[in-house]
Design an enzyme around this catalytic site. Sequence first.
Site, PDB file in Angstrom:
ATOM      1  N   CYS A  24       0.873  -1.282  -0.060  1.00  0.00           N
ATOM      2  CA  CYS A  24      -0.154   0.159   0.088  1.00  0.00           C
ATOM      3  C   CYS A  24       1.019   1.279  -0.130  1.00  0.00           C
ATOM      4  O   CYS A  24       0.461   2.182  -0.511  1.00  0.00           O
ATOM      5  CB  CYS A  24      -0.991   0.035   1.185  1.00  0.00           C
ATOM      6  SG  CYS A  24       0.024  -0.137   2.762  1.00  0.00           S
TER       7      CYS A  24
ATOM      8  N   HIS B 105      -1.425   1.238   7.520  1.00  0.00           N
ATOM      9  CA  HIS B 105      -1.795   1.187   6.129  1.00  0.00           C
ATOM     10  C   HIS B 105      -1.722   2.683   5.623  1.00  0.00           C
ATOM     11  O   HIS B 105      -2.038   3.690   6.101  1.00  0.00           O
ATOM     12  CB  HIS B 105      -3.353   0.844   6.166  1.00  0.00           C
ATOM     13  CG  HIS B 105      -4.063   0.757   4.925  1.00  0.00           C
ATOM     14  ND1 HIS B 105      -3.498  -0.146   3.696  1.00  0.00           N
ATOM     15  CD2 HIS B 105      -4.897   1.396   4.126  1.00  0.00           C
ATOM     16  CE1 HIS B 105      -4.148  -0.163   2.743  1.00  0.00           C
ATOM     17  NE2 HIS B 105      -5.067   0.501   3.075  1.00  0.00           N
TER      18      HIS B 105
END
Length: 582
Positions: free
Chosen positions: A118, A511
């Site tokens: 990510c 994230h």
Amino acid sequence: MATIPVIVKHQGKKYNIDLDPSTTGEVLKFQLYSLTGVEPDRQKILVKGGQLKDDTDLSKLGAKPGQTFMMMGTPGDGAAGLVRPKEATKFVEDMTEAEAAQQVGATPAGLQNLGNTCYLNSTLQTLRSVPELQDQLVKYTPAPPGQGTSGNTLGDLSMFGLGGLGSSMDLTASLRDLYKQMSETQEGFPPLVFLNALRAAFPQFAEKAKTGNGYAQQDAEEAWSQIVAQLRQKLKMNDTSASEPKEISFIDKYLAGAFQSTTECDELAAKEGGEEPIKGEDVFLKLDCHISGATNHLRDGIMAALEEKIEKHSEVLGRDAVYTKKSRISRLPKYLTVHFVRFFWKREAQKKAKIMRKVTFPHELDVVEFCTDELKKMLIPVRDKVREVRKDEEDVERARKRQKRIHDKAIADEAAGIVDSVSESVKKDEKKEADKKKKDGKSEDTEMEDVVFKTDAEIDAERAAAILEAKKELHALINPDLLKDEGANKSGLYELRGLVTHQGASADSGHYTSYVKKQGPLDPKTGKRGEEDGKWWWFNDDKVSEVEAEKIDTLSGGGESHSALILLYRAIPLPTAEGKKE
């Protein structure tokens, strides 16, 4: 609910309509369209209090049998204006995936998460928001292998833009191919070839997870810096502003700025001993925003980063001493990257910990105060004129809306038979007074020449002409040296176009996602973009959604939720010499 028979007057004709109170204004407009030929979007139906809107509940009109409503509007050009289209209409279901992806309003492609990637996906999506970068990548051809090198057959194929066959040998060619493939789909695309190229060029991104399962999470800022550094080395272009044709790095032109710095010893003994301040010049690819207990806004962090303490050897003192290095910006790039320095090495935890503090940032950034005095003199006149023109435009828009409200209310009141009793009373009193004076043979009026009153349209035209002239004056204020530098900011003002966010407590976990501001719709004939709607795309790996501008204001940090890590600003567009927007 029973219908109500009403009458609608239009251009001297009366139309009997059965009004259904259970429907909306839109339905009534389509009824009138079938009778008058006036398209619904061209109709103005006057009701008490204003115009009938499409979503108005007809039961709230209080319509009575036989009541008369007034409608204004004329039909469009109609059949006379219809011509056979030059190209056959193509429906979405008949388009290829690539054609559908390039239609106005199409959702951009996401990127699949290939296992803790990510950090890379968010970086690639934000960089993709630079249209000049995409244009230049299309022209990129890798340099052929040097003489005496064996070369790789598959690697050499990337010279010819053959997708993933050989681009894995060249990070820039891999990025070119990836962006092309993303432009041809609306699905989540796997950036496998580019990921392999990144890991081959920078082995740190091939680090395995401590659990032994898959690859480790990485810092998005490190990925950003390495990709930009590679592009700076490989992606070249012709410098049209130079007196003689020469090559320049794309990054140096559009994303790199320059500092002028002064480094001076803090100890008085060094100054008394004759030690002179050291002046220097440096190139920067991003501005750092240092975060401390006193940092509340982006400006505070940038200002703190422009003044740093360093320890080095002093020739005068014959030992190490503390120096203060003060930097100011001497060149502003068109695209400015700002990095929130949120991560630091926590020795006891042996990891990069995150500074959670909330630090706000603006949608429009003024960086003039961070610049050298010389650059300030070039920027301030342009910046101030930009603000002056904006204020004039806002005043004109407010006046136009106010004028329209008054006009619409007057028409609606007249159609509904509503009379402003105060105004009528004043008019009658004035008429009586004038008649009395005329009868007595007295008149206090002084004879004056005929006064020509301007219409609203003439006043609007004058205002528009004045603003156009102001925009031309603005362009004339741009310093000639800055005007030649196509990749520089000429006003000191930037607008936010993209950002990378992080959710979690450390750089090696959590994230990453990214937000990119939507561009206006592209006109395929002119190649120009229309007005933007102010909304943003949120790229969460392969999931892409649309969010309102207010969402961006929630990304200032203050906890483990999503907080901005990298901001990408673009110089605000300025008018051309003709007063038109760039």
